[in-house]
Design an enzyme around this catalytic site. Structure first.
Site, PDB file in Angstrom:
ATOM      1  CD  GLN A 143     -12.152  -5.306  -1.086  1.00 16.05           C
ATOM      2  OE1 GLN A 143     -11.354  -6.429  -0.811  1.00 16.05           O
ATOM      3  NE2 GLN A 143     -11.747  -4.566  -2.044  1.00 16.05           N
ATOM      4  CG  ASP A 159      -3.122   1.979  -0.038  1.00 20.29           C
ATOM      5  OD1 ASP A 159      -2.011   2.378  -0.722  1.00 20.29           O
ATOM      6  OD2 ASP A 159      -3.340   0.659   0.374  1.00 20.29           O
ATOM      7  CD  GLU A 215      -8.150  -2.072  -5.932  1.00 17.27           C
ATOM      8  OE1 GLU A 215      -6.897  -1.878  -5.132  1.00 17.27           O
ATOM      9  OE2 GLU A 215      -9.030  -2.637  -5.474  1.00 17.27           O
ATOM     10  N   GLY A 265      -7.136  -7.836 -11.559  1.00 17.41           N
ATOM     11  CA  GLY A 265      -5.414  -7.906 -12.028  1.00 17.41           C
ATOM     12  C   GLY A 265      -5.342  -9.302 -12.579  1.00 17.41           C
ATOM     13  CG  ASP A 315       0.008  -2.453  -2.688  1.00 16.07           C
ATOM     14  OD1 ASP A 315      -0.261  -3.147  -1.694  1.00 16.07           O
ATOM     15  OD2 ASP A 315       0.005  -1.468  -2.719  1.00 16.07           O
ATOM     16  CG  ASP A 347      -4.544 -10.933   4.029  1.00 20.90           C
ATOM     17  OD1 ASP A 347      -3.580 -10.397   3.952  1.00 20.90           O
ATOM     18  OD2 ASP A 347      -5.186 -11.255   5.304  1.00 20.90           O
ATOM     19  N   PRO A 390     -11.328 -11.210  -3.588  1.00 17.29           N
ATOM     20  CG  PRO A 390     -11.267  -9.157  -3.659  1.00 17.29           C
ATOM     21  CD  PRO A 390     -11.796 -10.227  -2.705  1.00 17.29           C
TER      22      PRO A 390
HETATM   23  N1  SAM Z   1      -0.857  -2.954   2.122  1.00 17.19           N
HETATM   24  C1  SAM Z   1      -1.970  -3.909   1.800  1.00 17.19           C
HETATM   25  C2  SAM Z   1      -1.472  -5.154   2.659  1.00 17.19           C
HETATM   26  O1  SAM Z   1      -0.692  -6.031   2.655  1.00 17.19           O
HETATM   27  O2  SAM Z   1      -2.407  -5.540   3.243  1.00 17.19           O
HETATM   28  C3  SAM Z   1      -2.368  -4.090   0.610  1.00 17.19           C
HETATM   29  C4  SAM Z   1      -3.233  -2.990   0.469  1.00 17.19           C
HETATM   30  S1  SAM Z   1      -4.165  -2.546  -0.982  1.00 17.19           S
HETATM   31  C5  SAM Z   1      -5.519  -1.686  -0.350  1.00 17.19           C
HETATM   32  C6  SAM Z   1      -4.839  -4.134  -1.571  1.00 17.19           C
HETATM   33  C7  SAM Z   1      -5.603  -4.256  -2.757  1.00 17.19           C
HETATM   34  O3  SAM Z   1      -5.670  -4.963  -3.675  1.00 17.19           O
HETATM   35  C8  SAM Z   1      -7.069  -3.908  -2.271  1.00 17.19           C
HETATM   36  O4  SAM Z   1      -7.572  -2.484  -2.676  1.00 17.19           O
HETATM   37  C9  SAM Z   1      -7.983  -4.826  -3.039  1.00 17.19           C
HETATM   38  O5  SAM Z   1      -9.268  -4.352  -3.663  1.00 17.19           O
HETATM   39  C10 SAM Z   1      -6.874  -4.970  -4.155  1.00 17.19           C
HETATM   40  N2  SAM Z   1      -7.407  -6.369  -5.047  1.00 17.19           N
HETATM   41  C11 SAM Z   1      -7.730  -7.702  -4.392  1.00 17.19           C
HETATM   42  N3  SAM Z   1      -7.927  -8.381  -5.197  1.00 17.19           N
HETATM   43  C12 SAM Z   1      -7.426  -7.921  -6.525  1.00 17.19           C
HETATM   44  C13 SAM Z   1      -7.506  -8.339  -7.803  1.00 17.19           C
HETATM   45  N4  SAM Z   1      -7.855  -9.621  -8.150  1.00 17.19           N
HETATM   46  N5  SAM Z   1      -7.136  -7.606  -8.707  1.00 17.19           N
HETATM   47  C14 SAM Z   1      -6.945  -6.214  -8.578  1.00 17.19           C
HETATM   48  N6  SAM Z   1      -6.779  -5.540  -7.259  1.00 17.19           N
HETATM   49  C15 SAM Z   1      -7.233  -6.590  -6.307  1.00 17.19           C
END
Ligand code: SAM
Length: 277
Positions: free
Chosen positions: A31, A86, A106, A140, A157, A160, A164
Site C-alpha cells: 500500500q 501502528d 501485521e 493475518g 485491528d 478497510d 490486503p
Molecule cells: N485504526 C485503524 C483503522 O480502523 O483505520 C487500523 C489501523 S492499523 C494501521 C491497520 C493495519 O492492518 C495496517 O497496518 C495494515 O497493513 C494491516 N492489514 C491489512 N490487511 C492485513 C492482513 N491481511 N493481515 C495482517 N494485517 C493486515
C-alpha cells in the site's frame, strides 16, 4: 500556499486536514503509506489515502478496541492482534496484568517501521519491545487459516475491506477465528461506520451471528473516521458483553474507556439496531 490532505470517505464525501508538513510518503509492497503533520489532528497515518490513526484521537480507538473485549473475558491470557501495525492496540493490551502472551500479525513491515519513526507515542511496544509481545510480519488471513484453538481474545485491528484487508471481512475468516479461540474465547473487529458502511455492517454482522452464539456491536466517537461514530463487533463463544459486572473491573488510567462505557457502549441507536434485524 495551503496544503490539504483529503480522504474520500464515500464517492461524494471527503474529510480534509490542513497539512503543516508532509513527513513521509512511500509505497510498500502492499500500500501507499503517508504520514502528515496536520493542524487539527497532529501527526496522522494514511494508507492508500485512508486515514488510519492520529495523535489527536488515537486513544479512543485503541482503548475501545482493546479494553472492551479484554474486560468481557474474565481472564484473558493469550491474545492475538491481527493488523494493528501502528502498535496502539498492543500498547493497551499489554497493560492487562493477567496477559501472558500477545501475538501481533501485521502484513506490512513498512507500516511498523514508519510508525516507529513518526508516531512513537503510539508505537511504544514496537519501539521498546515487551516480554509478552511477539510481532510476526505476515498475512493475518493465512495465520488464521492455520491457527489452532489457543487464543482467549482475538482483536482484528484492520484497515478497510479493500486491498490486503479485504479477506478479513469474510465468513471464512470469522470461521477461522472461531476455530482458533478456546472454548470460552471471543473476538472483536473494527467494523466501520454505522452511517456510511451500512451494507457492509449488515452483512458482516449476519456472518458473525451465523458462527458465534453471541454477537454484539458497540460504538465509539472517533472524529477521524467517517461520520465520527465507529462500530466494533464482538463474536463470543461464552461470555456476553452485556453481562459484565463492571463493579468488579480494576481501575485503569484511560482517557476514553471507563467502567460505565464498558457496557453502555453497546447501547445502540434505533437506526443501528434496525440494521441488524
Ligand atoms: N485504526 C485503524 C483503522 O480502523 O483505520 C487500523 C489501523 S492499523 C494501521 C491497520 C493495519 O492492518 C495496517 O497496518 C495494515 O497493513 C494491516 N492489514 C491489512 N490487511 C492485513 C492482513 N491481511 N493481515 C495482517 N494485517 C493486515
Amino acid at each position: 500556499m495551503e496544503l490539504w490532505y483529503s480522504e474520500f470517505q464515500t464517492k461524494d464525501l471527503s474529510l480534509s486536514a490542513r497539512v503543516k508538513e508532509t513527513l513521509y510518503v512511500g509505497k510498500s509492497d502492499f500500500q501507499e503509506i503517508a504520514v502528515l503533520d496536520t493542524f487539527e489532528f497532529g501527526r496522522m497515518l494514511a494508507l492508500d489515502g485512508v486515514f488510519q490513526t492520529s495523535i489527536f484521537d488515537e486513544f479512543i480507538y485503541h482503548e475501545m478496541i482493546a479494553h472492551v473485549p479484554m474486560f468481557v473475558h474474565p481472564n484473558p491470557r493469550n491474545v492475538l492482534i491481527i493488523g494493528g501495525g501502528d502498535g496502539g492496540t498492543a500498547r493497551e493490551v499489554v497493560r492487562h496484568p493477567g496477559v501472558e502472551r500477545v501475538e501481533m500479525v501485521e502484513i506490512d513491515g513498512a507500516v511498523v517501521d514508519v510508525c516507529k519513526k513518526f508516531l512513537p507515542e503510539i508505537s511504544t511496544v514496537l519501539i521498546n519491545g515487551h516480554d509478552k509481545f511477539h510481532l510476526k510480519i505476515g498475512d493475518g488471513i493465512d495465520h488464521m487459516a492455520q491457527a489452532e484453538d489457543n487464543y482467549d481474545v482475538i482483536i482484528v485491528d484492520c484497515s478497510d475491506p479493500i486491498g490486503p484487508g479485504e479477506g478479513l471481512f469474510t465468513s471464512k475468516f470469522y470461521a477461522d477465528c472461531y476455530r482458533a479461540l478456546k472454548a470460552d474465547g471471543l473476538f472483536v473487529q473494527q467494523t466501520e461506520s454505522p452511517f456510511y458502511h451500512q451494507s457492509l455492517l449488515k452483512r458482516l454482522r449476519k456472518d458473525i451471528e451465523n458462527i458465534f452464539p453471541i454477537t454484539r456491536t458497540y460504538l465509539a466517537q472517533i472524529p477521524l473516521y467517517p461520520g465520527g461514530t465507529h462500530c466494533f463487533t464482538v463474536g463470543s463463544k461464552k461470555y456476553d458483553p452485556l453481562a459484565v459486572d463492571t463493579a468488579t473491573l480494576p481501575d485503569l488510567k484511560t482517557r476514553y474507556w471507563n467502567k460505565e462505557l464498558q457496557k453502555s457502549a453497546f447501547a445502540l441507536p434505533t437506526f443501528v439496531q434496525e440494521l441488524f434485524k
